[in-house]
Design a protein around this motif. Sequence first.
Motif, PDB file in Angstrom:
ATOM      1  N   THR A 150       0.852  -1.243  -0.049  1.00  0.00           N
ATOM      2  CA  THR A 150       0.204  -0.033   0.092  1.00  0.00           C
ATOM      3  C   THR A 150       0.908   1.200  -0.160  1.00  0.00           C
ATOM      4  OG1 THR A 150      -1.601  -1.071   1.217  1.00  0.00           O
ATOM      5  CG2 THR A 150      -1.758   1.191   1.152  1.00  0.00           C
ATOM      6  N   GLY A 151       1.871   1.220   0.869  1.00  0.00           N
ATOM      7  CA  GLY A 151       2.751   2.431   0.814  1.00  0.00           C
ATOM      8  C   GLY A 151       3.421   2.673  -0.519  1.00  0.00           C
ATOM      9  N   ILE A 152       3.908   1.601  -1.051  1.00  0.00           N
ATOM     10  CA  ILE A 152       4.585   1.694  -2.440  1.00  0.00           C
ATOM     11  C   ILE A 152       3.541   2.331  -3.483  1.00  0.00           C
ATOM     12  CG2 ILE A 152       5.674   0.472  -4.401  1.00  0.00           C
ATOM     13  CD1 ILE A 152       6.706  -1.466  -2.288  1.00  0.00           C
ATOM     14  N   VAL A 153       2.261   1.860  -3.398  1.00  0.00           N
ATOM     15  CA  VAL A 153       1.259   2.260  -4.386  1.00  0.00           C
ATOM     16  C   VAL A 153       0.973   3.682  -4.090  1.00  0.00           C
ATOM     17  CG1 VAL A 153      -1.092   2.300  -4.806  1.00  0.00           C
ATOM     18  CG2 VAL A 153       0.101  -0.058  -4.710  1.00  0.00           C
ATOM     19  N   VAL A 154       0.716   4.109  -2.795  1.00  0.00           N
ATOM     20  CA  VAL A 154       0.486   5.412  -2.568  1.00  0.00           C
ATOM     21  C   VAL A 154       1.792   6.313  -3.040  1.00  0.00           C
ATOM     22  CG1 VAL A 154       0.267   7.109  -0.746  1.00  0.00           C
ATOM     23  CG2 VAL A 154      -1.025   5.168  -0.611  1.00  0.00           C
ATOM     24  N   ALA A 155       3.023   5.895  -2.697  1.00  0.00           N
ATOM     25  CA  ALA A 155       4.185   6.762  -3.107  1.00  0.00           C
ATOM     26  C   ALA A 155       4.410   6.926  -4.661  1.00  0.00           C
ATOM     27  CB  ALA A 155       5.546   6.164  -2.696  1.00  0.00           C
ATOM     28  N   SER A 156       3.988   5.864  -5.187  1.00  0.00           N
ATOM     29  CA  SER A 156       4.007   5.887  -6.757  1.00  0.00           C
ATOM     30  C   SER A 156       3.093   6.705  -7.468  1.00  0.00           C
ATOM     31  CB  SER A 156       3.885   4.502  -7.352  1.00  0.00           C
ATOM     32  OG  SER A 156       4.934   3.584  -6.866  1.00  0.00           O
ATOM     33  N   LEU A 157       1.850   6.735  -6.760  1.00  0.00           N
ATOM     34  CA  LEU A 157       0.755   7.450  -7.335  1.00  0.00           C
ATOM     35  C   LEU A 157       0.958   9.086  -6.905  1.00  0.00           C
ATOM     36  CD1 LEU A 157      -2.633   5.305  -6.251  1.00  0.00           C
ATOM     37  CD2 LEU A 157      -1.626   5.864  -8.574  1.00  0.00           C
ATOM     38  N   ALA A 161       1.475  11.660  -9.808  1.00  0.00           N
ATOM     39  CA  ALA A 161       0.502  12.740 -10.009  1.00  0.00           C
ATOM     40  C   ALA A 161       1.326  14.231 -10.031  1.00  0.00           C
ATOM     41  CB  ALA A 161      -0.413  12.740  -8.748  1.00  0.00           C
ATOM     42  N   VAL A 162       2.429  14.489  -9.229  1.00  0.00           N
ATOM     43  CA  VAL A 162       3.243  15.549  -9.071  1.00  0.00           C
ATOM     44  C   VAL A 162       4.074  15.722 -10.266  1.00  0.00           C
ATOM     45  CG1 VAL A 162       4.689  17.035  -7.708  1.00  0.00           C
ATOM     46  CG2 VAL A 162       2.981  15.582  -6.667  1.00  0.00           C
ATOM     47  N   ALA A 163       5.055  14.645 -10.419  1.00  0.00           N
ATOM     48  CA  ALA A 163       5.944  14.738 -11.290  1.00  0.00           C
ATOM     49  C   ALA A 163       5.494  14.837 -12.993  1.00  0.00           C
ATOM     50  CB  ALA A 163       7.144  13.559 -10.924  1.00  0.00           C
ATOM     51  N   ILE A 164       4.836  13.799 -13.195  1.00  0.00           N
ATOM     52  CA  ILE A 164       4.287  13.343 -14.494  1.00  0.00           C
ATOM     53  C   ILE A 164       3.070  14.145 -14.772  1.00  0.00           C
ATOM     54  CG2 ILE A 164       3.520  11.575 -16.323  1.00  0.00           C
ATOM     55  CD1 ILE A 164       6.391  11.296 -15.055  1.00  0.00           C
ATOM     56  N   GLY A 165       2.052  14.257 -13.929  1.00  0.00           N
ATOM     57  CA  GLY A 165       0.744  14.787 -14.065  1.00  0.00           C
ATOM     58  C   GLY A 165       0.771  16.321 -13.938  1.00  0.00           C
ATOM     59  N   ARG A 166       1.905  16.807 -13.079  1.00  0.00           N
ATOM     60  CA  ARG A 166       1.714  18.151 -12.621  1.00  0.00           C
ATOM     61  C   ARG A 166       0.589  18.756 -11.899  1.00  0.00           C
ATOM     62  NH1 ARG A 166       6.891  18.602 -13.872  1.00  0.00           N
ATOM     63  NH2 ARG A 166       7.598  18.722 -15.935  1.00  0.00           N
ATOM     64  N   TRP A 171      -3.245  19.504  -3.834  1.00  0.00           N
ATOM     65  CA  TRP A 171      -4.285  18.505  -4.265  1.00  0.00           C
ATOM     66  C   TRP A 171      -3.930  17.077  -3.993  1.00  0.00           C
ATOM     67  CZ3 TRP A 171      -8.944  20.264  -4.604  1.00  0.00           C
ATOM     68  CH2 TRP A 171      -9.268  21.575  -5.166  1.00  0.00           C
ATOM     69  N   VAL A 172      -2.534  16.986  -4.265  1.00  0.00           N
ATOM     70  CA  VAL A 172      -2.184  15.325  -3.935  1.00  0.00           C
ATOM     71  C   VAL A 172      -2.606  15.025  -2.490  1.00  0.00           C
ATOM     72  CG1 VAL A 172      -0.447  13.846  -3.740  1.00  0.00           C
ATOM     73  CG2 VAL A 172      -0.651  15.293  -5.700  1.00  0.00           C
TER      74      VAL A 172
END
Length: 190
Positions: A150-157, A161-166, A171-172
């Motif tokens: 779960t921690g890995i999924v949350v960190a990846s999302l 969201a921030v790096a790729i999706g800007r 909001w994140v």
Amino acid sequence: MTPQPPTEDAGTVAPRSPGELFLAFTWVSLQAFGGAVAHIERTVVRRKRWLTGEEFLGLYGISQVLPGPTGISFCVLFGDRMFGLRGAFAAAAGFVLLPAVIVLGIASLFQQYHHLAQVQGALHGMGAAAVGVIASAVLRLTRNLRGNRTGIVVASLAFLAVAIGRVPVAWVVLTLGVASVAWAWRRLGR
């Protein structure tokens, strides 16, 4: 509220005094120009063994969602946990006092010499070094997520969201951060 130092059975030891916190966080902040998380983690978890890696991530996560600089929030939370208000003050003062004096001195020198090519080159080099220190800290902190899907999924999302999706960090934190806290709360309640 009574301070809650870590337990000995967790393999950690409590600091001896607020003065020790002050000195430790002064040393951390003197090394931490450009990002303190790597230095805080190295001092608090690996060198002093005041917290486990998981405890560090928990306090650091809370300090990131509090208003103000994350490093200062961490110092206040950690110091309070160890020695109450005295510890919070000692850790935060250690983290801020001497570096503030140094930054004021550097700022006055920069005002006089900012136009020189050597100064501009040094600033570019310091920026690159700061990115390296932050990347190193991220890699070290991800080790604490091993086995925690779960921690890995949350960190990846959050990263995506921030790096790729800007997506703005606020909001994140308000969406993914609140959702992950609610999920963890629900899971711990069982």
